[in-house]
Design an enzyme around this catalytic site. Structure first.
Site, short mmCIF file in Angstrom:
data_model
loop_
_atom_site.label_atom_id
_atom_site.label_comp_id
_atom_site.label_asym_id
_atom_site.label_seq_id
_atom_site.Cartn_x
_atom_site.Cartn_y
_atom_site.Cartn_z
N ARG A 87 51.29 -7.52 27.25
CA ARG A 87 51.21 -6.18 27.81
C ARG A 87 49.93 -6.08 28.64
NH1 ARG A 87 49.73 -2.64 24.77
NH2 ARG A 87 49.38 -3.68 22.81
N TYR B 277 57.56 -9.63 31.29
CA TYR B 277 57.23 -9.97 29.91
C TYR B 277 57.28 -8.79 28.94
CZ TYR B 277 55.06 -12.61 26.16
OH TYR B 277 54.82 -13.26 24.97
N CYS C 271 47.58 -6.78 13.21
CA CYS C 271 47.04 -6.55 11.86
C CYS C 271 48.06 -6.93 10.79
CB CYS C 271 46.62 -5.11 11.67
SG CYS C 271 45.02 -4.71 12.40
N ASP D 11 57.95 -2.21 13.64
CA ASP D 11 57.02 -1.82 14.71
C ASP D 11 57.03 -0.33 15.05
OD1 ASP D 11 55.07 -2.63 16.60
OD2 ASP D 11 56.53 -2.51 18.21
N SER E 9 47.91 -3.32 16.69
CA SER E 9 48.55 -4.59 17.00
C SER E 9 47.71 -5.73 16.39
CB SER E 9 48.63 -4.79 18.51
OG SER E 9 49.23 -3.66 19.11
N LYS F 246 57.89 -0.19 23.90
CA LYS F 246 56.66 0.59 23.93
C LYS F 246 56.77 1.76 24.93
CE LYS F 246 54.64 -2.27 21.08
NZ LYS F 246 54.36 -1.89 19.70
N HIS G 55 53.93 4.34 15.91
CA HIS G 55 53.81 2.87 15.93
C HIS G 55 53.72 2.41 14.47
CE1 HIS G 55 51.25 -0.79 17.43
NE2 HIS G 55 52.53 -1.10 17.37
N ARG H 41 56.07 -15.34 21.63
CA ARG H 41 56.93 -14.40 20.90
C ARG H 41 58.27 -14.99 20.52
NH1 ARG H 41 54.63 -9.29 19.51
NH2 ARG H 41 52.66 -9.31 20.61
O1 O2Y Z 1 52.70 -8.49 24.48
C1 O2Y Z 1 53.75 -7.85 24.50
O2 O2Y Z 1 54.34 -7.61 25.57
C2 O2Y Z 1 54.36 -7.36 23.29
S1 O2Y Z 1 53.32 -6.30 22.40
C3 O2Y Z 1 54.10 -5.96 20.90
C4 O2Y Z 1 55.33 -6.52 20.62
C5 O2Y Z 1 55.94 -6.24 19.43
C6 O2Y Z 1 55.36 -5.38 18.57
N1 O2Y Z 1 54.16 -4.81 18.83
C7 O2Y Z 1 53.51 -5.11 19.95
C8 O2Y Z 1 52.17 -4.44 20.12
O3 O2Y Z 1 51.38 -4.76 20.99
O4 O2Y Z 1 51.88 -3.53 19.32
MN MN Z 2 53.41 -2.98 17.96
#
Ligand code: O2Y
Ligand code: MN
Length: 603
Positions: A71, A213, A266, A289, A264, A222, A242, A385
């Site tokens: 992200r 991605y 944890c 999540d 994220s 999200k 979340h 992932r």
């Molecule tokens: O990096 C990403 O695009 C995914 S981030 C993510 C994916 C699954 C669950 N939680 C998260 C997060 O950053 O909290």
């Molecule tokens: Mn998450």
């Protein structure tokens, strides 16, 4: 399916407008079938974008561009009508200005590609808590992942009907193709400065450009289920959080449902799939999540997992840390940026065994483990992932798709806190619990950017990157939710900390042994826990939690005690560096909680 089969006039008009702007070679409406999923995978295998993983039937591996591996928070925008509506924790842009930039980027961006229309439901199709979204994307990777992570297809269009409402989610990888050109096996995306993950909260729209991605591209997750849904939840009187959701059953068969918010990285997925080390107890998974919670007629909060799959971090996942996740991904899984073994399996750091000889790393290069070389680049990207259907999880609870949701008994908050925060404590009241949620954070353990080692990076309610509006108003929404029911019906709220350190080492083993803490929380929900009233809230008596192997009674007592000095420093930090950001938007109730906590600690 083709465009003429779309009976929802608003949807059809939107697709036609987007097609006129983006100029795709063709348009396909996704039906959600297995044949469609298989076709997407085949397209990507033929293109050289996906590699089969024969050791895990039905699974494939993708390698993304090194600029497109996670992200991108600094390219994520909340384009509300005013800067104040987005608040101090979001990247704000003027919606008119942002739309103008995006229209420029989207113009002709799907040339040479297929425009996929992906109707999806967040939550069981037709559930009164579910919401419908439609993602337009030019990425077959997105189509395949959306099949796993959401409910896609014809059934969703039926529920939508000719006049139903949906959240339009527009996505492009931002790499048009010239006539005859193909991706040539390379992950398509735009450069970082052209990536935009844009949210328009007032009009409930998402426009995502330039990244293929995860959270940037699978817009149900999200973007819709948290950033846009948090705004809908505020306006409609529910909660988009979340949070994991788990079901816990005691040896007598009594069941409780718990939701938990953790920043994220944890260990949320591990907690959601925990295997208890205490005999006779069972933990099952509803979600790992995101939780959407609404009041039932009985005044209790009912939660659904709006997702249908797990998009988990691979590195660190092993049969020891999370056997249920490992068993969920032994088939029908989409892997991104993990390493590939010569015998056709995946591998990553922390999988629990050495690589079987030479690998192909996440960048597609040969890789041989150099034991003892701490500077060797990892074979799998740290944010590699897996995407796997939730129904493949051996620990998935029977209720995971219950359209009515599950009644939440307890809410847990946690972060990585090597000091100060005890293993567990219970809030005295709902508002005290909201206070605990508002101060969630993780301590900086290695010098990072401009942050001081030992300082706390606050991540209120673990929603910092995901709240679609002013976080001060979001705090107020939590306070208001507490006014809508009574203490006996609202979930009890707890703060946990699996990451306390003593002499530089973790004092608590975590993982399955966290069940010992969950048992105390379970008993607290029954009014049966052995508790002591302290300045910071209710805490277990010294004998209430059995020490796991390797944890001495002294260590357990230390992590179950009130660190008065630490808390007073914490309060000063909250006042000076955290709450001050929210100005007038900080609810007075939270300031009172802070003042009262300070007075209790000072007696
Ligand atoms: O990096 C990403 O695009 C995914 S981030 C993510 C994916 C699954 C669950 N939680 C998260 C997060 O950053 O909290
Ligand atoms: Mn998450």
């Amino acid at each position: 399916m083709n465009l003429t089969e779309l009976t929802n006039a608003k949807l059809r008009a939107w697709v036609e407008d987007v097609a006129a702007m983006t100029r795709p070679d063709s348009i396909e409406v996704c039906d959600g079938s297995q044949a469609e999923y298989d076709r997407m995978i085949q397209i990507m295998v033929d293109e050289g974008l996906a590699k089969p993983v024969p050791k895990r039937p039905g699974s494939v591996l993708f390698r993304s561009d090194p600029s497109d591996v996670a992200r991108v928070e600094n390219r994520t925008f909340i384009a509300s009508a005013t800067r104040e509506a987005a608040g101090p924790t979001n990247n704000w842009m003027d919606p008119t200005e942002l739309k103008q930039i995006l229209r420029g980027l989207f113009a002709g961006c799907m040339r040479g590609r297929t425009l996929y229309v992906i109707p999806f439901s967040m939550g069981p199709v037709g559930s009164p808590i579910a919401k419908i979204g439609v993602e337009i994307s030019d990425s077959p990777y997105v189509v395949a992942n959306m099949h796993i992570m959401t409910r896609v297809g014809v059934k969703v269009l039926e529920v939508l009907g000719p006049e139903g409402e949906f959240v339009p989610c527009l996505h492009s990888v931002g790499k048009p193709l010239a006539p005859g050109e193909s991706d040539g096996g390379l992950w398509p995306c735009a450069s970082l400065d052209k990536k935009y993950i844009a949210h328009f909260p007032e009009t409930r729209e998402i426009w995502s450009y330039g990244s293929g991605y995860g959270g940037n591209a699978l817009l149900g997750k999200k973007c819709l289920a948290l950033r846009i849904a948090s705004v809908q939840a505020r306006d409609e009187g529910w909660m988009a959080e979340h949070m994991l959701i788990l079901k816990i059953t005691d040896p007598e068969g009594v069941v409780k449902f718990m939701a938990g918010a953790f920043p994220s990285a944890c260990g949320k997925t591990n907690l959601a799939m925990l295997v208890p080390t205490i005999p006779g107890w069972k933990v099952e998974t509803i979600g790992d999540d995101i939780a959407w919670m609404k009041f039932g007629k009985d005044g209790r909060l009912y939660a659904i997992n709006p997702e249908a799959g797990f998009f988990g971090v691979a590195p660190g996942t092993s049969l020891e840390s999370n056997p249920n996740a490992m068993n969920s991904i032994d088939r029908n899984t989409l892997f991104t940026n993990v390493a590939l073994t010569k015998d056709g399996d995946v591998w990553w750091e922390g999988i629990g065994y050495d690589p079987p000889g030479e690998l192909i790393d996440w960048r597609g290069n040969p890789w041989v483990q150099e034991k003892g070389n701490k500077h060797q680049k990892p074979a799998a990207h740290p944010n590699a992932r897996f995407a796997a259907p939730a129904h493949q999880c051996p620990a998935v609870a029977d209720e995971w798709e219950d359209p009515a949701g599950v009644p939440i008994d307890a809410i847990l908050f946690g972060g990585r806190r090597p000091s100060t925060i005890p293993l567990v404590h219970e809030a005295r009241t709902w508002n005290h619990g909201v206070f605990l949620g508002s101060i969630v954070g993780s301590e900086i353990t290695a010098a990072a950017l401009d942050l001081k080692v030992g300082s706390v990076r606050r991540d209120p309610f673990a929603m910092l990157p995901f709240c679609g509006y002013n976080m001060g108003d979001y705090f107020q929404h939590w306070i208001d939710i507490g006014q809508r029911s009574t203490a006996d019906k609202l979930p009890k709220i707890f703060m946990v900390n699996w990451f306390r350190k003593e002499n530089g080492k973790y004092a608590w083993p975590g993982y399955g042994d966290n069940s010992r803490v969950l048992r105390w929380i379970f008993e607290a929900c029954q009014g049966k826990a052995k508790s002591v009233d302290t300045a910071i809230g209710l805490m277990p008596t010294p004998d209430a939690i059995d020490a796991p192997e390797g944890v001495s009674t002294q260590t357990l007592a230390a992590i179950l005690s009130v660190d008065k000095e630490g808390w007073l420093r914490e309060i000063a930090d909250i006042r000076a560096h955290h709450y001050v950001r929210f100005g007038d938007k900080l609810p007075k109730e939270l300031l009172s909680q802070l003042d009262e906590l300070e007075s209790r600690l000072k007696v």
